[in-house]
Design a protein around this motif. Sequence first.
Motif, PDB file in Angstrom:
ATOM      1  N   SER A  93       0.839  -1.196   0.000  1.00 55.97           N
ATOM      2  CA  SER A  93       0.000   0.000   0.000  1.00 55.97           C
ATOM      3  C   SER A  93       0.874   1.246   0.000  1.00 55.97           C
ATOM      4  O   SER A  93       1.914   1.287   0.651  1.00 55.97           O
ATOM      5  N   SER A  94       0.436   2.275  -0.722  1.00 54.82           N
ATOM      6  CA  SER A  94       1.136   3.556  -0.748  1.00 54.82           C
ATOM      7  C   SER A  94       0.094   4.657  -0.678  1.00 54.82           C
ATOM      8  O   SER A  94      -0.533   5.004  -1.674  1.00 54.82           O
ATOM      9  N   SER A  95      -0.097   5.191   0.520  1.00 57.91           N
ATOM     10  CA  SER A  95      -1.134   6.197   0.747  1.00 57.91           C
ATOM     11  C   SER A  95      -0.512   7.529   1.113  1.00 57.91           C
ATOM     12  O   SER A  95       0.550   7.581   1.744  1.00 57.91           O
ATOM     13  N   ALA A  96      -1.170   8.611   0.730  1.00 57.07           N
ATOM     14  CA  ALA A  96      -0.691   9.945   1.102  1.00 57.07           C
ATOM     15  C   ALA A  96      -0.842  10.189   2.599  1.00 57.07           C
ATOM     16  O   ALA A  96      -0.322  11.174   3.120  1.00 57.07           O
ATOM     17  N   ALA A  97      -1.544   9.294   3.310  1.00 59.51           N
ATOM     18  CA  ALA A  97      -1.742   9.458   4.762  1.00 59.51           C
ATOM     19  C   ALA A  97      -0.601   8.848   5.572  1.00 59.51           C
ATOM     20  O   ALA A  97      -0.602   8.943   6.793  1.00 59.51           O
ATOM     21  N   GLU A  98       0.390   8.238   4.900  1.00 49.25           N
ATOM     22  CA  GLU A  98       1.368   7.456   5.653  1.00 49.25           C
ATOM     23  C   GLU A  98       2.352   8.286   6.459  1.00 49.25           C
ATOM     24  O   GLU A  98       2.891   7.808   7.436  1.00 49.25           O
ATOM     25  N   ASP A  99       2.614   9.504   6.044  1.00 50.91           N
ATOM     26  CA  ASP A  99       3.600  10.312   6.769  1.00 50.91           C
ATOM     27  C   ASP A  99       3.051  11.679   7.147  1.00 50.91           C
ATOM     28  O   ASP A  99       3.714  12.692   6.982  1.00 50.91           O
ATOM     29  N   LEU A 100       1.831  11.705   7.643  1.00 50.35           N
ATOM     30  CA  LEU A 100       1.240  12.964   8.089  1.00 50.35           C
ATOM     31  C   LEU A 100       1.954  13.459   9.343  1.00 50.35           C
ATOM     32  O   LEU A 100       2.430  12.674  10.164  1.00 50.35           O
ATOM     33  N   GLN A 101       2.012  14.780   9.495  1.00 54.47           N
ATOM     34  CA  GLN A 101       2.612  15.354  10.694  1.00 54.47           C
ATOM     35  C   GLN A 101       1.763  14.978  11.908  1.00 54.47           C
ATOM     36  O   GLN A 101       0.591  15.306  11.971  1.00 54.47           O
ATOM     37  N   GLY A 102       2.351  14.234  12.842  1.00 51.75           N
ATOM     38  CA  GLY A 102       1.639  13.888  14.071  1.00 51.75           C
ATOM     39  C   GLY A 102       0.756  12.661  13.984  1.00 51.75           C
ATOM     40  O   GLY A 102       0.155  12.254  14.960  1.00 51.75           O
TER      41      GLY A 102
END
Length: 295
Positions: A93-102
């Motif tokens: 899986s590669s989601s834009a949510a994987e490295d959100l701040q916090g």
Amino acid sequence: MYTVSLQSAGQEEILRVGTKAFHLAQLVQENFRVPQGFIVTSNALARFMIENHLEEKVWEATVPSEIERDIAAAYERLKVETNESDLSVAVRSSSAAEDLQGASFAGQYESILNVKDFPHLMESVKMCWSSLFSDRVKQYALQKKIAAEKFPMAVLIQRCIEADVSGVVFSMNPVTQNKEEIVINASYGLGEAIVSGMVTPDSFLVSKQLAYIHRDLGGKEMKMVYGQKGIKEVETTSEEQACFCLTDEQLLSLVRETKKMEAFYQHPVDIEFAIKADHIYILQVRPVTTQGGQD
């Protein structure tokens, strides 16, 4: 088009290819050694959901034929590029949510290793899509007050590296916050054994200026390797357990690569790596965070 090569994914929007694939694509452009692959873009999932009038129930639904044809063509191209007719791939899986701040969703989604045929590949893509709607993701999103469904999911498909040794690197000491130290945890076989906490890895604490290197021998009680399909556990030998899994040369190479990646991103990084026949492959790079896990 519902697929894009990893080589060109650095020019795509993050929402289309996801953070994991986007960062790896950047490293490809910077000439780091990254396994070849392609991405099933997030608009494939969106089209699949619309076509089947779905909100969440992914597993029973049929993938639209043009998406399946696009994935099949990209899969065949990857076989040609790698010159491997019996190609084994990792589907992640590669989601834009994987490295959100916090709030990192890394580790919340699905990864399937050693996929060796097209039906298994399509099944694995749907498993990744399904994980977007899992109870685990919902609970984490609720805890972090984030609408996970607003971050589309792509799927990264790469040539599998049958690692001799693998592990994780932090370009700063995550315990002391010392930015002049690199921490490396490594063990035999695939990195899943380390990430899942199934083994005690060898640990290395290295000064960035190489003023000192502290080594701590881990038990390395077992290793994860490829089976006929998927992965399996194998006991390590007493000889493997008694010595460090990284040579001095490999250790110094990892330090050099880590420093280059940190300089490129301009912030401390958390890296997953695999070593096969003395070649270091970068499997993932992300900002150092104490939030979430890895996948």
